[in-house]
Design a protein around this motif. Structure first.
Motif, short mmCIF file in Angstrom:
data_model
loop_
_atom_site.label_atom_id
_atom_site.label_comp_id
_atom_site.label_asym_id
_atom_site.label_seq_id
_atom_site.Cartn_x
_atom_site.Cartn_y
_atom_site.Cartn_z
N GLU A 1 -2.34 3.11 4.61
CA GLU A 1 -2.82 1.94 3.96
C GLU A 1 -2.51 1.06 3.16
O GLU A 1 -1.70 0.27 2.82
CB GLU A 1 -4.57 2.72 3.43
CG GLU A 1 -5.84 1.03 2.52
CD GLU A 1 -6.15 1.77 1.65
OE1 GLU A 1 -7.02 1.23 0.87
OE2 GLU A 1 -7.23 2.90 2.03
N ARG B 1 -3.14 -2.91 2.24
CA ARG B 1 -3.44 -4.66 1.66
C ARG B 1 -3.14 -6.21 2.16
O ARG B 1 -1.80 -6.05 1.88
CB ARG B 1 -4.48 -4.51 0.26
CG ARG B 1 -5.39 -3.42 -0.05
CD ARG B 1 -5.73 -3.66 -1.45
NE ARG B 1 -6.04 -5.20 -1.79
CZ ARG B 1 -7.40 -5.41 -1.74
NH1 ARG B 1 -8.08 -4.69 -1.12
NH2 ARG B 1 -7.15 -6.98 -2.30
N LYS C 1 -10.69 -4.03 7.11
CA LYS C 1 -11.44 -4.46 6.51
C LYS C 1 -11.63 -5.48 6.38
O LYS C 1 -10.74 -6.23 5.98
CB LYS C 1 -12.21 -3.19 5.15
CG LYS C 1 -13.60 -4.06 5.37
CD LYS C 1 -14.40 -3.08 4.03
CE LYS C 1 -15.34 -3.25 3.16
NZ LYS C 1 -16.22 -2.34 2.18
N TRP D 1 -15.58 -2.12 8.93
CA TRP D 1 -14.95 -2.28 9.42
C TRP D 1 -14.81 -2.43 11.07
O TRP D 1 -15.96 -2.18 12.12
CB TRP D 1 -14.99 -0.59 9.02
CG TRP D 1 -14.38 -0.25 8.03
CD1 TRP D 1 -15.49 0.36 6.66
CD2 TRP D 1 -12.92 0.14 7.08
NE1 TRP D 1 -14.90 0.52 5.73
CE2 TRP D 1 -13.56 0.64 6.33
CE3 TRP D 1 -12.27 0.01 8.04
CZ2 TRP D 1 -11.96 0.22 4.65
CZ3 TRP D 1 -10.48 0.06 6.30
CH2 TRP D 1 -11.02 0.09 5.17
N THR E 1 -8.02 -5.13 4.55
CA THR E 1 -7.54 -3.69 4.55
C THR E 1 -7.24 -3.06 5.79
O THR E 1 -8.06 -3.00 6.49
CB THR E 1 -8.64 -2.66 3.62
OG1 THR E 1 -8.81 -3.78 2.68
CG2 THR E 1 -8.20 -1.13 3.41
N GLU E 2 -6.08 -2.28 6.25
CA GLU E 2 -5.97 -1.72 6.62
C GLU E 2 -5.09 0.04 6.63
O GLU E 2 -4.57 -0.13 6.16
CB GLU E 2 -4.76 -2.37 7.77
CG GLU E 2 -4.63 -3.64 8.43
CD GLU E 2 -3.47 -4.57 8.80
OE1 GLU E 2 -2.97 -3.52 9.40
OE2 GLU E 2 -3.49 -5.91 9.32
N VAL E 3 -6.36 0.59 7.51
CA VAL E 3 -5.67 2.17 7.48
C VAL E 3 -5.11 2.62 8.60
O VAL E 3 -6.51 2.47 9.55
CB VAL E 3 -7.68 2.54 7.29
CG1 VAL E 3 -7.36 4.45 7.27
CG2 VAL E 3 -7.78 2.52 5.42
N GLY F 1 0.79 -0.99 0.12
CA GLY F 1 -0.32 -0.14 -0.24
C GLY F 1 1.10 0.81 0.12
O GLY F 1 2.43 1.58 -0.52
#
Length: 266
Positions: A82, A84, A111, A122, A100-102, A72
């Protein structure tokens, strides 16, 4: 051993020296310069603005080894990014879409986390409350936190230069101390590292850092030793962050309140 690492996969988702003259003094000066170079990496990254990142977290227990990978981007000035993150397919938890990490200051949004969370929702985690400060618990060390951890370097030496992706880089190897890093880092990073002191990791963390001629890191590799609560054998975790494409814009969109799951997480 597979069971122990599978349990960790579930967690992923739920110098001294003397002074003198001549050669000895030059050696000390070189060691001091190496320490300062490594300690200043967070500032160097903030000055670069942003970059693409690739992560790998290799977990080893006994004769079993698995690797979790992510890719990312990260904005070092805004402390947000962000990734993946994909688990190995041979692991039960890896048969789900990439997570998915934000990253934001003090919080992590995830997510496709699984564990009973609806696919379109999320999960928000306060990273300062995690027992490892989110150094390893969710499959990827936050890119800026990896550099902040090096503020605690207690010993380091520069090895002969090498090449990464066809580029000549400087290679530094040493040990950093979580206690010192937590004291020296500021803001959310300091809080995260302080939280990690309560976790299972040995506070002495060996590292390798590879820097380009511009002073920016191309790769940081950290080696964590985690104790085991179920027996004498622990888990060794090697976390790697690679940096490229400095200056690449990294837009980050946070989920709205209606998109965040507030139920129980298994």
């Amino acid at each position: 051993m597979v069971g122990r690492i599978a349990s960790l996969a579930a967690l992923l988702l739920a110098v001294s020296g003397c002074t003198g003259t001549g050669a000895a003094a030059e050696e000390d000066a070189g060691a001091r310069q190496a320490r300062e170079t490594v300690r200043q990496l967070p500032e160097a990254l903030a000055g670069a603005g942003s970059s693409l990142v690739a992560t790998a977290m290799e977990m080893t227990s006994g004769g079993t080894r698995v690797t979790v990978r992510g890719e990312g981007g990260y904005d070092f000035a805004a402390r947000s990014g962000e990734l993946r993150v994909t688990l190995p397919l041979e692991m039960p938890a890896g048969r789900v879409p990439p997570v998915t990490e934000v990253f934001t200051p003090g919080a992590l949004y995830m997510k496709n986390r699984g564990a009973g969370v609806p696919a379109d929702k999320w999960v928000r985690l306060d990273v300062t409350t995690l027992t490892d400060g989110n150094l390893v618990a969710n499959g990827a060390t936050e890119p800026l936190l990896a550099a902040e951890l090096l503020r605690g370097v207690v010993s380091v030496r520069e090895l002969p230069g090498t090449e990464l992706r066809g580029e000549r880089v400087r290679h530094f190897r040493g040990v950093t101390d979580l206690v010192v890093a937590a004291r020296e880092a500021s803001g959310p990073a300091g809080e995260q590292l302080a939280a990690a002191l309560a976790g299972p990791a040995d506070p002495a963390v060996p590292f390798d850092a590879y820097l380009g001629e511009d002073g920016l890191p191309r790769k940081i590799r950290l080696q964590f030793s985690l104790g085991s609560e179920t027996g004498p054998e622990g888990i060794d975790v090697a976390s790697t962050v690679e940096f490229s494409g400095f200056g690449t814009p990294v837009p980050v969109t946070l989920p709205g309140p209606e998109d965040i799951y507030t139920g129980a997480v298994g």
